[in-house]
Structures are given as C-alpha cells and as structure tokens.
Write a protein that holds these residues in place. Structure first.
Motif, PDB file in Angstrom:
ATOM      1  N   ILE A 192     -17.279 -42.576  32.420  1.00 49.36           N
ATOM      2  CA  ILE A 192     -17.245 -42.200  30.999  1.00 49.36           C
ATOM      3  C   ILE A 192     -18.417 -42.862  30.300  1.00 49.36           C
ATOM      4  O   ILE A 192     -18.587 -44.078  30.354  1.00 49.36           O
ATOM      5  CB  ILE A 192     -15.914 -42.628  30.358  1.00 49.36           C
ATOM      6  N   CYS A 193     -19.231 -42.061  29.648  1.00 52.61           N
ATOM      7  CA  CYS A 193     -20.413 -42.567  28.944  1.00 52.61           C
ATOM      8  C   CYS A 193     -20.115 -42.828  27.471  1.00 52.61           C
ATOM      9  O   CYS A 193     -20.583 -43.814  26.905  1.00 52.61           O
ATOM     10  CB  CYS A 193     -21.555 -41.565  29.079  1.00 52.61           C
ATOM     11  N   GLY A 194     -19.350 -41.945  26.856  1.00 55.85           N
ATOM     12  CA  GLY A 194     -19.053 -42.094  25.433  1.00 55.85           C
ATOM     13  C   GLY A 194     -17.619 -41.718  25.120  1.00 55.85           C
ATOM     14  O   GLY A 194     -17.046 -40.837  25.766  1.00 55.85           O
ATOM     15  N   ILE A 195     -17.063 -42.418  24.134  1.00 65.03           N
ATOM     16  CA  ILE A 195     -15.678 -42.173  23.702  1.00 65.03           C
ATOM     17  C   ILE A 195     -15.691 -41.955  22.200  1.00 65.03           C
ATOM     18  O   ILE A 195     -16.091 -42.843  21.432  1.00 65.03           O
ATOM     19  CB  ILE A 195     -14.769 -43.373  24.033  1.00 65.03           C
ATOM     20  N   ASP A 196     -15.284 -40.772  21.767  1.00 63.84           N
ATOM     21  CA  ASP A 196     -15.198 -40.474  20.339  1.00 63.84           C
ATOM     22  C   ASP A 196     -13.750 -40.115  20.035  1.00 63.84           C
ATOM     23  O   ASP A 196     -13.343 -38.965  20.162  1.00 63.84           O
ATOM     24  CB  ASP A 196     -16.131 -39.320  19.985  1.00 63.84           C
ATOM     25  N   GLN A 197     -12.975 -41.131  19.662  1.00 63.43           N
ATOM     26  CA  GLN A 197     -11.554 -40.900  19.419  1.00 63.43           C
ATOM     27  C   GLN A 197     -11.326 -40.065  18.171  1.00 63.43           C
ATOM     28  O   GLN A 197     -10.367 -39.292  18.107  1.00 63.43           O
ATOM     29  CB  GLN A 197     -10.841 -42.244  19.328  1.00 63.43           C
ATOM     30  N   GLU A 198     -12.201 -40.190  17.188  1.00 62.64           N
ATOM     31  CA  GLU A 198     -12.044 -39.402  15.959  1.00 62.64           C
ATOM     32  C   GLU A 198     -12.230 -37.918  16.232  1.00 62.64           C
ATOM     33  O   GLU A 198     -11.478 -37.077  15.737  1.00 62.64           O
ATOM     34  CB  GLU A 198     -13.048 -39.873  14.910  1.00 62.64           C
ATOM     35  N   ALA A 199     -13.230 -37.585  17.042  1.00 61.47           N
ATOM     36  CA  ALA A 199     -13.478 -36.183  17.387  1.00 61.47           C
ATOM     37  C   ALA A 199     -12.649 -35.731  18.575  1.00 61.47           C
ATOM     38  O   ALA A 199     -12.600 -34.540  18.886  1.00 61.47           O
ATOM     39  CB  ALA A 199     -14.961 -35.982  17.689  1.00 61.47           C
ATOM     40  N   GLY A 200     -12.005 -36.686  19.274  1.00 58.89           N
ATOM     41  CA  GLY A 200     -11.202 -36.342  20.436  1.00 58.89           C
ATOM     42  C   GLY A 200     -12.039 -35.882  21.610  1.00 58.89           C
ATOM     43  O   GLY A 200     -11.685 -34.929  22.313  1.00 58.89           O
ATOM     44  N   ALA A 201     -13.172 -36.568  21.838  1.00 56.33           N
ATOM     45  CA  ALA A 201     -14.102 -36.110  22.871  1.00 56.33           C
ATOM     46  C   ALA A 201     -14.525 -37.250  23.796  1.00 56.33           C
ATOM     47  O   ALA A 201     -14.576 -38.413  23.399  1.00 56.33           O
ATOM     48  CB  ALA A 201     -15.332 -35.490  22.228  1.00 56.33           C
ATOM     49  N   LEU A 202     -14.825 -36.895  25.036  1.00 56.95           N
ATOM     50  CA  LEU A 202     -15.405 -37.812  26.011  1.00 56.95           C
ATOM     51  C   LEU A 202     -16.761 -37.272  26.448  1.00 56.95           C
ATOM     52  O   LEU A 202     -16.942 -36.064  26.605  1.00 56.95           O
ATOM     53  CB  LEU A 202     -14.504 -37.968  27.235  1.00 56.95           C
ATOM     54  N   ARG A 203     -17.691 -38.192  26.647  1.00 55.97           N
ATOM     55  CA  ARG A 203     -19.051 -37.824  27.063  1.00 55.97           C
ATOM     56  C   ARG A 203     -19.295 -38.329  28.477  1.00 55.97           C
ATOM     57  O   ARG A 203     -18.937 -39.455  28.824  1.00 55.97           O
ATOM     58  CB  ARG A 203     -20.068 -38.435  26.100  1.00 55.97           C
ATOM     59  N   PHE A 204     -19.934 -37.495  29.290  1.00 52.02           N
ATOM     60  CA  PHE A 204     -20.250 -37.846  30.677  1.00 52.02           C
ATOM     61  C   PHE A 204     -21.726 -37.561  30.937  1.00 52.02           C
ATOM     62  O   PHE A 204     -22.212 -36.473  30.621  1.00 52.02           O
ATOM     63  CB  PHE A 204     -19.396 -37.029  31.649  1.00 52.02           C
ATOM     64  N   VAL A 205     -22.427 -38.527  31.497  1.00 54.79           N
ATOM     65  CA  VAL A 205     -23.807 -38.330  31.936  1.00 54.79           C
ATOM     66  C   VAL A 205     -23.824 -38.560  33.440  1.00 54.79           C
ATOM     67  O   VAL A 205     -23.457 -39.644  33.907  1.00 54.79           O
ATOM     68  CB  VAL A 205     -24.770 -39.285  31.216  1.00 54.79           C
ATOM     69  N   PHE A 206     -24.205 -37.557  34.193  1.00 51.44           N
ATOM     70  CA  PHE A 206     -24.126 -37.642  35.654  1.00 51.44           C
ATOM     71  C   PHE A 206     -25.381 -37.076  36.295  1.00 51.44           C
ATOM     72  O   PHE A 206     -26.120 -36.296  35.707  1.00 51.44           O
ATOM     73  CB  PHE A 206     -22.886 -36.892  36.162  1.00 51.44           C
TER      74      PHE A 206
END
Length: 254
Positions: free
Chosen positions: A56-70
């Motif tokens: 997991i690269c980024g966690i945006d709990q307000e937007a309900g999103a996870l970011r992945f850089v692979f």
C-alpha cells in the motif's frame, strides 16, 4: 470484524510513472478505513490463480481510497498494468503488520527502488517530523519525489550513477541525518546498511521485508524468514503474517 477482507474495488486512476512502474488508485472505503502504513494487499489478476502481493502506497480514508505503485515483474503484474479506470479489481487487504508511527519522534524513512512506495503513507502521517532518503539506480527510475515533498517531509535523493540528486548509496546519504527512528524498505544490501546505521545511532529500527508469497495470510508457509525473539531464541516466522514490517532486532539475516 475481520482484520482483512476481499472485495471488488473500482479502479479510479491508472498511470505509468516511469517505464514499467504503474500508479493505481482504487475505491475501497471499507479497506481504507482499516489500513495502516506498511501493510499490503493481495490483488487478483484474471487468468492467474495466485494473487499478486503489492504494498500500500497511499491511504485516503476521507475519500475511501487506497493507492498502489507497483513494478511489472512478470505476466501477472503485466496483465494488471493493462487495467483501465472504471475496471473492477478484486483485492484482499489490508494484510500484514505495518510501521508503528510515533509522530513525536524524528523518523528517517529510507527507501530503495520499488521499496520507496510503501514509505509514502508513513511520511504523510509524520509530516515535518520525517526525512525521506530515497535511492534509485538512475534519474529515469526516480519516483514519488514530489509526493514525499507534499507531506512536509525533508526529501533527499541519491542515484547510483549520479544522474540525479546525490551520487552514491542511499545509506551514505542517510548517514548525514539526525533521527530517533529508522524505517526502511528496499533491497537486502540497503536494509543491512539501514540496520547498521540505526544500531550505530542507538535508534529504533523497522525493516520491511520483501519475500515471494502466495496466500498472503500465513496459510501456505511459503514466505518463511529467520527471526529472533526477545529471549534470543531463533525461529522461523512468515513475512506475510508476522511482517512485512519487523523490528530490526528480530531479523536475523536480511
């Protein structure tokens, strides 16, 4: 509530940062609400039996999103890289143990290559109390520098060939910084250097290990790693379940 769930997540954005390295953001509010920096996901790729583990690269709990850089490393990640915004991707997350964040302590984040993305979520929580020292082979492979700067962290970049930032090893660049905690993710030689630096400074240290894994939940026992407990007893743990983040004193060999 289960510590992790498998859900279909909608791909919000997808772009190629550098050749072969992709940046995906997925809408998954239930998972984002539980995720912490340093954890990972197992992503199902259609046509492939085994899921692909991606940090997991980024966690945006307000937007309900996870970011992945692979990085594309085989047929599975190559197929995943062809996904388009609007596609549904099945992910199992959040998995493993993450970094223990103490916002009161000056924290050195040391990343090498594709080991850089897992540190970004930690930098976001630490803000100005973090210094991110990032190492890459050359200028073409430098990623996420501006993302780290946007968190308020001090950011330093080293390249092996000197084509960008400081010429030399990321461990050499990090030696000039003051810190109380060190968190590192990257190739084995870099992790060994990070551990030695933290020990020399008498600082807390946490290492995020990379290992081939199939299930991601400790069932297949494929990602065994030699560890040492507080009494000095040696035993085998598993990167997916007991890590991927370990206190450096637990890691016998990197």
């Amino acid at each position: 509530m289960k510590p992790f769930d498998s859900i279909p997540a909608r791909l919000l954005s997808a772009r190629e940062l550098t050749p072969g390295i992709f940046d995906f953001t997925l809408s998954c509010p239930e998972l984002a609400a539980k995720a912490v920096p340093g954890q990972f996901a197992q992503i199902l790729v259609p046509g492939h039996t085994l899921r692909r583990p991606i940090s997991i690269c980024g966690i945006d709990q307000e937007a309900g999103a996870l970011r992945f850089v692979f990085q594309v490393r085989g047929q599975g990640t190559e197929a995943l890289s062809r996904s388009k915004p609007g596609d549904t991707i099945d992910i199992l997350a959040p998995l493993g143990k993450g970094f223990p964040i103490d916002k009161t302590k000056r924290t050195l984040l040391m990343g090498g290559g594709i080991g850089v993305p897992p540190l970004l979520a930690a930098a976001k929580e630490l803000g100005g109390n973090a210094v991110a020292v990032l190492g890459f082979r050359n200028k073409e492979l430098v990623i996420l520098e501006e993302d780290f700067k946007s968190t308020g962290a001090k950011v330093l970049v080293a390249t092996d060939d000197g084509s960008y930032g400081c010429h030399g090893l990321v461990t050499e660049l990090a030696a000039g910084e003051d810190f109380q905690v060190l968190m590192a993710c990257g190739p084995g030689p870099m992790l060994r250097g990070a551990k030695a630096l933290a020990e020399d400074r008498g600082a807390e240290g946490y290492l995020s290990l990379e290992q081939r894994m199939a299930c991601g939940v400790g069932a297949c026992l494929g990602c065994a790693v030699a560890l040492t407990d507080e009494s000095g007893r040696e035993y085998f743990g598993h990167v997916c379940k007991d890590g991927p983040v370990f206190p450096m004193g637990m890691v016998k060999e990197v």
